[in-house]
Structure formats: structure tokens, C-alpha cells
Design an enzyme around this catalytic site. Structure first.
Site, short mmCIF file in Angstrom:
data_model
loop_
_atom_site.label_atom_id
_atom_site.label_comp_id
_atom_site.label_asym_id
_atom_site.label_seq_id
_atom_site.Cartn_x
_atom_site.Cartn_y
_atom_site.Cartn_z
N ASP A 318 -24.18 -64.23 11.95
CA ASP A 318 -23.96 -62.94 12.60
C ASP A 318 -25.22 -62.53 13.36
OD1 ASP A 318 -22.24 -60.47 12.76
OD2 ASP A 318 -24.00 -59.60 11.80
N GLU A 354 -23.42 -66.50 16.57
CA GLU A 354 -23.04 -65.38 17.45
C GLU A 354 -24.28 -65.17 18.31
OE1 GLU A 354 -20.94 -61.08 16.94
OE2 GLU A 354 -22.74 -61.41 15.73
#
Length: 644
Positions: A318, A354
Site C-alpha cells: 500500500d 501501489e
């Protein structure tokens, strides 16, 4: 720092407890025997700034730390011996985290508020290759919402990792051709401070505290439950990827709770500006300092732990740009990346970034190391805009279908590293994308201010829920086209769980705080037509290996771009903002026969049927090789295989 283990290392003659803290004046080990009370043992600082003590603490013993020193937040120091601190290397916790304002108040004892870690003695698994194919389908799963309402899963098991090993779930995954499930965070997290007064709880888990510790709400059986679920999925040819958050922690900003790293050594674990204020490149109040050796080791040890003790096949990071940040910005050659690539337990695992954060220079799509795949939000937006009807998007669609070579060839690479997706946990579901022009996040208690404002969405004539048959049919048609686009994309693709059969969140595009029917997948309401279409696409993708190939297309016999009338696309066709169709013809091998063949993907966004005239003889690849249609339906994709 030495290479001796950190955390609680169990031995038959006692357990060695070790924790890093450069700036603490004293660190105590706190043991909590089952008979009650708390025993504090002073730890000794080593020259490597690791504090150690050995104690008679058998497996299952509850423990934590307390750190003393200067309390001066303006100087980045948060030492408060009243705060019980969770071991950053904790593997099992005796309870979930629960936010309480007292967690952030100096001098208030928190031993009854903070979970205790448990001493563990875990078996190590043999090192085996990752269960993953490079161009496969990643299936993004929020564990609790995915199985909470599944009628075939025993009620006591719903919402847990163990439920993913149920035969009904495995059958569903295999019918979709899932190569790996990507589990949204299952490590222990704490709710954000503002949620309690709103009557909400964090249901996604992107607010971690202990990086290795599994959250007891999702994994009540601990590492054993995760390991057994992974083994069951492996036996069916399905890999498991963990979505991990190393960019920030639930200790938040200056006014957040002191739970672990902040109280142990805030200046070591978090990035600070020159004036010693917390840097917030994450939008979550703090930024973990991944360039610090202590933190780098914690991250590497966390990844190794999940491979060594649970057999995990890969990781999704993330806000992954944070992993490559130091004081000078993002670096593709960051030491952490190099260490991950060189580690024998991690080399060969699937790494997915990401590729952005909100800090300076945070958008890094296409710039991660060669062994990383990356979430491709450019393809996401281009695919959405094409089907919405924005002009001039035919070329962008072609780029997305063929693996976005312009984005991933910056560093001399010859293969795509794209993870192509159209919808994910963050944003509209696929069904809501074609049913809502704007977000509807009122249930989040922030007056609809939160969440993305630009979703590149449309509503087919009515906002949200409707009983109008024509509108519902138009939405299903668009969903089938979007699914077809995804499954026709070259390289790795990602599907959010439930999107294959029309899952809706009622227009909420930031449903992290909705642990309720808004996010719980309603299996009873699944659209059987849409699901059957997704399964047929999965079978097609498995049949023709060209989709999972990651090499860039060259145009030298591997692909041709045609108009619906069979003529070659010209510059004027590509540049025409009114262009609404194309045909991608791929050279491939038919998995059924083993013979070389050509596959045509005919895309038509127009609102009226159009003639389809390709040179040669073609069969409908989705309809048991019946003769190809000579008319393509509006807003659809046709898959054609050249007749032998």
C-alpha cells in the site's frame, strides 16, 4: 545492529526478548502471567541499541514493553513508562486493538487497553517456489466482507481467513481462473480516532500497529489458521498474496495513540522534517521511515516471517512509493528494494506496488524495480473514460489492452509489469461505476467530503438503484464490456471480489469504515448472467496464452490493429476523437488444439449495432466456435478465433 533475532525468541531454557531503541533511557519487559498482575524485568542495552533480557516465559506467555526517557513531542520524543507498548515483532496478540482517548494522554496507564503479545514457537516451512503465474488473475479480497454473508459457509467461520478454504469459495475461485487471492490487510490494526464518535469502525485494516501480528478478528486461529488456509489454496493451484501497509501506522499524527513504535523510539521509526515534526506523505498522520536500518530490518523480517511460517506467495504494498523514499525522495535503487531482491526467502515472491503516495514526487508508475509489478491506474482511468464515451480514447484503450508498454519501458525493460484493473477496494465497485455519476459517502459521517471526486463514471440514465428494466439491461451490458476489457488485457490483471457478479456499495467510494451491509458481499443477489460471462472470459483467457504473456507487442507479426470493416487502422483513425471501435488481432496458440491461430478482439463502443467484416473465416470464441457474427452489438466486445 547485529543479526541476532528481535522480538521474542523461544528456547527450551527460556525466551530471549529483544527490542530496538536508540533514544530510550530504559526499557522494561512486562510479563502478564495467567494468574494476573504484571511483572517488570529491566532490559539491558547493547552497543547496537538493542535492549535484551532472558526470562522464563513459555509459549503462550503474554508480554509487552514499557520505555522510559524524555517526553518532549516537540523534539520527537514520546517516552512514557505509563504506556504499555506492543512488540513490533509480535506475531500473535491476545485481543484486537481498541481505540481509547487515554492511549494518547501522557501519564495514563494503558496496560488494560493495549493488547499483549504472546510468546510463540512456530514451525518453519521449507522454501518452495511461489504459486503464481506472471500474467495471471489477482483476486482482491476483503476477508470479512467476502464471506460474511456466504450461505454455504458455517456461521462461526464466516468473516475469517479459514473461510477462504471452504470448498464453495475454492470452486468459485477456480471457475474464475484465479491465480492468486490478494488479501486486504489481515494484520492487527486500530480504528482511526474520529470513527468512534460516528458509530463506525474500520473494516479494511489499512491502519496497522503490529506488522507481523494477525488480527484476532479475522484470523482467530493465528498463524496456524493462515498457514492451513494457504496450504489448502496451494493444493488447488491458487497462490496467496498479502496486502501489507508499511507506509504509516495507526499511531497517526501528534494527537494519536501511543501503542508501539512511537513509544519505543519515535525518532527511529518515523520520518521527521528538520524541525522534528512528523512528515505526512501518506495522508494518515505519519510516515514510516523505510530507509532507517531498524525499519528496513523490520520490513524484511516481516516479509520473511510470512513466507517462512505461512507459505505466502507474494505481497502488495500500500502506498508503495514510501518503501523507496529517503530524505531526498523516491529511489528505484533504494537499499530496501535491493535487499528484498537478494534475500533467498523473498526472491521469486510476487511483489506488487501501489506506485504512489501523496508526498513530493510520489507518483512513480513505471519506475519500480524490474521485479515489481505495479497497479496501473492510468489503464484504469483510460478504460473507464473510453467506455464512458470520452473522445479520443481509442489509442489509450489499445495501450491498456496491450500492457501499457509506454509506461513500463522507461528503464530498458521488454515486458510489462502492469497489474491492469478497472475497480479495486478503493473507489467505486464495477457495478457502481455504471450506476452513479458521483460518490454517495454520506454514511461515512463526513458530509460526503471524503473519497475521490473524479471517478470517470456514468449512470445510464438514472442515479443509483432503479427498477427500470432498460436501464438495468444497459448497466449489465456495460459491465459485460468492462469485464471483457479486463480479461482481454495483456499481462497480470486484478478483479475485486464480487465485481464479477455485480457487487454494489450503493455509490460509496470510500467504504473503509462500513463493516456492514454496504461492504458485505451479497451472494444471494449475484447476477448469474454476469457471473457466467466472467467465467466464460476466464476460460477464454486460460485457453489462449497470449493474454498472460508479458512481452511487449512489437507489431512484427504478433498483433495487427484493424477497423471493424477489416481495414488496417490509420493515423487518422487513431487521432479521430469520434473513433469508437477497433479490432486487436493477436497471433497465439489455441490451448485446445495446440495449433497456432489468430484471435480477434473486436471492441465497439457505439450505441448502435455495426457491421463486422474481417478478412478470412472467423468463429465466435465465446460460443463454442459457432460462426462469427457479422454484426457487433452496441457497447460490446466480440472474441473471434480464425477458422482452421
Amino acid at each position: 545492529m547485529t543479526d541476532s533475532p528481535l522480538g521474542a525468541s523461544f528456547h527450551v531454557d527460556g525466551t530471549e526478548f529483544s527490542v530496538a531503541s536508540r533514544h530510550a533511557a530504559q526499557v522494561d519487559l512486562c510479563l502478564f502471567p495467567k494468574t494476573g498482575g504484571e511483572t517488570r524485568l529491566p532490559m539491558q542495552r547493547g552497543p547496537d541499541h538493542v535492549w535484551r533480557v532472558k526470562a522464563q516465559a513459555p509459549a503462550g506467555t503474554a508480554y509487552g514493553f514499557r520505555a522510559d526517557g524524555i517526553y518532549a513531542p516537540d523534539r520527537g520524543l514520546w517516552f512514557d513508562p505509563a504506556k504499555l507498548l506492543v512488540d513490533p515483532y509480535a506475531v500473535i496478540l491476545d485481543r484486537p486493538f481498541r481505540y481509547d482517548p487515554a492511549l494518547g494522554v501522557q501519564g495514563v496507564d494503558t496496560s488494560d487497553l493495549v493488547p499483549r503479545a504472546l510468546v510463540t514457537d512456530l514451525p518453519e516451512l521449507p522454501l518452495t517456489p511461489a504459486h503464481w503465474s506472471k500474467g495471471g488473475l489477482v483476486y482482491e479480497v476483503a476477508v470479512r466482507p467476502f464471506t460474511k454473508l456466504h450461505p454455504d459457509i458455517p456461521e462461526a467461520q464466516r468473516g475469517t481467513v479459514a473461510a477462504l478454504a471452504h470448498p464453495a469459495i475454492i470452486a468459485h475461485l477456480k471457475a474464475l481462473g484465479v491465480a492468486a487471492v490478494e488479501l486486504m490487510p489481515i494484520t492487527a490494526w486500530v480504528d482511526e480516532q474520529h470513527l468512534g464518535p460516528l458509530g463506525l469502525t474500520n473494516g479494511w485494516g489499512y491502519n496497522p500497529v503490529a506488522m507481523m501480528a494477525l488480527d484476532p478478528r479475522l484470523v482467530p486461529g493465528g498463524v496456524t489458521e493462515l498457514r492451513e488456509t494457504v496450504a489448502t489454496l496451494h493444493a488447488e493451484g491458487i497462490g496467496v498474496i498479502l496486502d501489507l501497509v508499511f507506509n504509516h501506522s495507526g499511531e497517526s499524527d501528534r494527537f494519536g495513540p501511543t501503542l508501539s513504535m512511537r513509544g519505543l523510539d519515535n525518532l527511529t521509526y518515523y520520518r521527521h522534517a528538520p524541525d522534528l515534526t512528523l512528515i505526512n506523505d501518506t495522508g494518515c498522520g505519519n510516515t514510516i521511515d523505510c530507509a532507517h536500518p531498524v525499519v528496513e530490518r523490520l520490513i524484511l523480517d516481516t516479509l520473511r516471517h510470512f513466507v517462512r511460517h505461512a507459505g505466502i506467495d507474494g505481497f502488495r504494498f500500500d502506498l508503495g512509493s514510501i518503501l523507496g523514499r529517503d530524505a531526498w525522495g523516491f529511489r528505484r535503487e533504494a537499499p530496501l528494494f535491493k535487499a528484498m531482491a537478494a534475500d533467498p526467502w523473498l526472491a521469486g515472491r510476487l511483489m506488487i506496488a501501489e506506485p504512489w503516495d501523496i508526498g513530493p514526487g510520489g507518483y512513480q508508475l513505471g519506475h519500480f524495480p524490474a521485479d515489481f509489478l505495479e497497479w496501473n491506474d492510468r489503464a484504469r482511468d483510460d478504460i473507464r473514460c473510453f467506455w464512458r464515451g470520452d473522445g479520443g480514447k481509442v489509442g489509450a484503450l489499445a495501450a491498456a489492452l496491450s500492457g501499457s508498454s509506454a509506461l513500463f519501458a522507461h528503464h530498458g525493460e521488454e515486458a510489462t509489469r502492469s497489474v491492469t484493473f478497472i475497480a479495486a477496494h478503493d473507489g467505486f465497485t464495477l457495478a457502481d461505476l455504471v450506476a452513479y455519476r458521483g460518490k454517495h459517502n454520506q454514511a461515512n459521517g463526513e458530509d460526503n467530503r471524503d473519497g475521490h471526486n473524479e471517478n470517470h463514471s456514468w449512470n445510464n440514465g438514472a442515479e443509483g438503484e432503479t427498477s427500470d428494466a432498460a436501464i438495468l439491461a444497459a448497466r449489465r451490458r456495460d459491465l459485460m464490456a468492462l469485464l471483457s476489457t479486463l480479461f482481454a488485457s495483456r499481462g497480470a490483471i486484478m478483479l475485486a471480489a464480487g465485481d464479477e457478479f455485480g457487487r454494489s456499495q450503493k455509490g460509496n467510494n470510500n467504504a473503509y469504515a462500513q463493516d456492514n451491509a454496504i461492504t458485505w458481499v451479497d451472494w444471494q443477489a449475484a447476477d448469474p448472467v454476469l457471473l457466467a460471462h466472467a467465467q466464460a472470459l476466464a476460460a477464454l483467457r486460460a485457453r489462449f496464452g497470449v493474454f498472460q504473456d508479458t512481452a511487449f507487442l512489437t507489431g512484427q507479426g504478433d498483433v495487427a490493429w484493424l477497423r471493424l470493416d477489416g481495414a488496417t487502422m490509420t493515423v487518422s483513425d487513431w487521432d479521430n476523437p469520434q473513433s469508437d471501435s477497433l479490432v486487436m488481432v493477436l497471433s497465439t496458440t489455441d490451448g485446445k488444439t495446440g495449433a497456432p491461430t489468430r484471435l480477434a478482439i473486436a471492441v465497439h463502443r457505439g450505441d448502435a449495432p455495426a457491421p463486422l467484416r474481417l478478412p478470412g473465416r472467423w468463429l465466435d470464441a465465446l460460443a463454442s466456435n459457432e460462426p462469427a457474427p457479422d454484426i457487433i452489438a452496441p457497447r460490446s466486445i466480440a472474441f473471434l478465433i480464425e477458422a482452421a
